[in-house]
Scaffold this active site. Structure first.
Site, mmCIF file in Angstrom:
data_model
loop_
_atom_site.group_PDB
_atom_site.id
_atom_site.type_symbol
_atom_site.label_atom_id
_atom_site.label_comp_id
_atom_site.label_asym_id
_atom_site.label_seq_id
_atom_site.Cartn_x
_atom_site.Cartn_y
_atom_site.Cartn_z
ATOM 1 C CE LYS A 118 0.243 7.245 0.037
ATOM 2 N NZ LYS A 118 0.209 7.639 -1.360
ATOM 3 C CD GLU B 235 2.658 7.004 7.768
ATOM 4 O OE1 GLU B 235 1.629 7.693 7.796
ATOM 5 O OE2 GLU B 235 2.694 5.872 7.268
ATOM 6 C CG HIS C 110 9.429 1.429 1.374
ATOM 7 N ND1 HIS C 110 9.509 0.979 2.677
ATOM 8 C CD2 HIS C 110 10.556 2.160 1.166
ATOM 9 C CE1 HIS C 110 10.617 1.432 3.225
ATOM 10 N NE2 HIS C 110 11.270 2.144 2.332
ATOM 11 N NE ARG D 77 -3.561 3.140 -7.370
ATOM 12 C CZ ARG D 77 -2.963 2.089 -6.814
ATOM 13 N NH1 ARG D 77 -3.377 0.865 -7.100
ATOM 14 N NH2 ARG D 77 -1.949 2.240 -5.983
#
Length: 647
Positions: free
Chosen positions: A116, A200, A235, A292
């Site tokens: 990421k 973040e 999440h 994926r």
């Protein structure tokens, strides 16, 4: 040439991939851990290879064993599914180095987007808007603390190499950062073999909208519309739909073109998903790219009429994409829900046990079920708790919603706690029906979606008694209707008729006299009710499995059994004041020792199950009187772990 395909995964995705592979005439190979030897994906494969072990690190994450399994079975190609090694560049490269075909992107593309942090740096160079954060190489606590202070709390910690909610923590204040970072790193290492993190800004009320992209080896890349995945818990997505409600054609095109640009920038091949956060103003921010096939790909298949696994196989064979961007269909609307073995009343903690009852909805037009379990299967603490997915399509969103609600009504699961009733409440909620979606949906409507458990009414106990006594017939003689052993009236040899049942359900007990007003017909209890001048007959699913009766009441399946005085006494002899395991799993950290004084909220023990961690915290200040667990130990739900003495 691909004639035999090995699926390096388990559960519903393995079954789903093998279904398409068989339709294309391919032989399928399953791999499994020691405890998955009798799993559904193994039963449905043409060949199966035992990897041994139990935990993923002992089985499904062992690259050498997977490649050896492919060679031993004669497979020319490996499909990684999702999770496990699906976004592991080392695995993709090892497959290619072994002379096998990897049904996914090149290892270089996984390296570029699988991290990421690297993906965000790449998108920043390309001019794609990013959520403020830190995506660098330094992984020490001081670096993350400085980044959090710069962007401001609340912040979101995320595993750099994974997805699916694993290794993801929201941190509201600086005092919680160190513990959250350590826990997220352990989760990421256990799930993906990589503990690197990024941080973040945690946005408020965003929508989670993602773009399905697909690329071939001839330079063609297109986007297959979008999906809204805003309904999430812990999440992790639980409801997904396509297309995203309220998205304009212009915004769809802008997000789609940005996703294609991202894929082309790294030489992407195969199926992938570019995920964005969409705010209320219509601005979108790049989150990550999943290299994926996604869990929620069936809703894209439903609105396009395409088989994405078939596309993966054809692209791996070197064939070009069969259509252009202008030819991508968008017909109707599709909604998917994920059926999990978990306890919504206990913070959605994963549940384990045996599926003593498992019924899926009937197939039909606009109705699809992708599952990886069957009745009698064991749900272990070692893997993701998803049992399967229910997908409904309709000409309109409302038609799809109503069809999916009907499918949920037909679904019955007993023996393991699930989120089935919770999913019904989500789909039936007026805000969902009105497409008022964002990632805070569940917390905002928690009072309705997660109501406090109430006492079961007298009408339930009466229905349970009638169904229970009549279900005894299933264990009586069926060849002689005149035999007293076939009677349903409570007759017992040498004793009076049993006129009172001592029943237990959901932690409550009641002595009830069967009335006979409610009649068991097959696997349904017919309950007459007088409503005004009209008599209405309700039919409630009532299914006997061994000594347990599963009776549906107000949308939830209740397990009813006879009161066992011996079990009740044993249960009451636990350690007084003890803190128990909320789920079956393994002890990954013991953070205190006997005699230690702790404050309220102090983390005492960390339990890991199904790749997620849960901290056992002190409910009040006190002294640790005794510890009944050790790191690495497997524990069952309800096991006493710590005895805490109030200060």
């Amino acid at each position: 040439m691909i004639t035999t395909l090995l699926v390096a995964n388990r559960g519903e995705i393995a079954c789903r991939v093998m279904r398409t592979a068989k339709a294309l005439g391919l032989k399928t190979v399953a791999v499994h851990s020691a405890i998955d030897r009798a799993a559904r994906h193994v039963r449905e494969a043409d060949l199966a290879v035992d990897l041994g072990g139990a935990k993923p690190a002992e089985s499904y994450l062992l690259v050498d064993k997977l490649i050896a399994a492919a060679r031993a079975s004669g497979a020319q190609a490996i499909h990684p599914g999702y999770g496990f090694l699906s976004e592991n560049a080392g695995f993709a490269r090892a497959v290619e180095d072994a002379g096998l075909i990897f049904l996914g992107p090149p290892a270089s593309a996984i390296e570029a987007m699988g991290s990421k942090s690297a993906a965000k740096a790449l998108m920043e160079e390309a001019g794609v808007p990013l959520v403020p954060g830190y995506h660098g190489e330094a992984q020490d606590l001081a670096t993350f603390r400085a980044a959090a202070e710069r962007i401001g709390y609340p912040v979101l910690l995320k595993a750099a190499a994974g997805g699916g909610g694993k290794g993801m923590k929201v941190v509201e204040r600086e005092a919680d950062l160190a513990e959250a970072l350590a826990s997220a790193q352990r989760e990421a290492q256990a799930a993906f073999g990589d503990a690197r993190m990024l941080i973040e800004k945690y946005l408020l009320k965003p929508r989670h909208v993602e773009i399905q992209v697909f690329a071939d080896r001839h330079g063609n890349c297109l986007y297959l519309n979008e999906r809204d995945c805003s309904i999430q818990r812990r999440h992790q997505k639980v409801v997904e739909e396509a297309p995203a409600p309220g998205l304009s054609p212009e915004l769809r095109r802008a997000m789609g073109e940005a996703a294609v640009k991202a894929a082309q920038a790294i030489g992407y091949v195969g199926a992938g998903t570019v995920e964005f956060l969409l705010d209320e103003r219509g601005d979108f921010y790049f989150m990550e790219m999943n290299t994926r096939l996604q869990v929620e790909h069936p809703v894209t298949e439903a609105i396009t009429g395409l088989d994405l696994v078939a596309w993966q196989i054809r692209v791996a064979r070197g064939e070009p994409l069969p259509i252009t961007q202008e030819q991508v269909p968008l017909h109707g609307h599709a909604i998917e829900v994920r059926l999990y073995a978990e306890d919504p009343d206990n913070d959605f903690l994963p549940a384990t046990g045996t599926l003593e009852l498992y019924r899926e909805p009937a197939p039909g037009p606009g109705r699809r079920v992708d599952s990886g379990v069957s009745e009698g299967d064991l749900v272990s603490p070692f893997y993701d708790p998803m049992l399967g997915k229910l997908i409904a399509w309709g000409e309109t969103r409302e038609e799809a919603r109503q069809r999916l609600l009907a499918m949920l009504d037909e679904t019955l699961v007993g023996g393991v706690k699930t989120n089935l009733a919770f999913l019904r409440r989500v789909l039936a909620h007026p805000a969902f029906a009105s497409a008022e979606l964002d990632t805070g949906f569940i917390s905002r409507h928690q009072a309705v979606l997660l109501p406090l458990p109430g006492q079961l009414p007298e009408a339930f106990w009466q229905a349970a008694a009638d169904a229970f006594i009549q279900s005894e017939a299933s264990m009586c003689r069926a060849d002689d209707p005149h035999s007293p052993w076939s009677a349903r009236n409570g007759w017992r040899a040498g004793l009076g008729a049993e006129t009172e049942l001592h029943l237990v359900c959901n932690g409550s007990e009641r002595k009830v006299r069967p009335s006979g007003r409610n009649q068991l017909q097959g696997e349904n209890l017919v309950c007459p009710r007088q409503e005004g001048d009209t008599q209405v007959q309700y039919r409630l699913p009532a299914i006997r499995r061994g000594t347990t009766l599963y009776l549906e009441w107000q949308g939830e399946l209740q397990a009813v059994s006879r009161f066992d005085p011996i079990a009740a006494v044993e249960a009451s002899h636990g350690h007084q004041g003890g803190l128990t395991a909320p789920m079956s799993g393994s002890i990954v950290r013991v953070l205190v020792e006997a005699g230690q004084r702790v404050e309220a909220g102090t983390a005492l023990v960390v339990v890991e199950a199904m790749k997620m961690e849960h901290s056992i915290r002190a409910p009040q200040a006190g002294v640790v009187k005794a510890l009944f667990c050790a790191e690495g130990e497997q524990v069952s739900e309800g096991t006493t772990l710590v005895e805490l003495e109030e200060a």
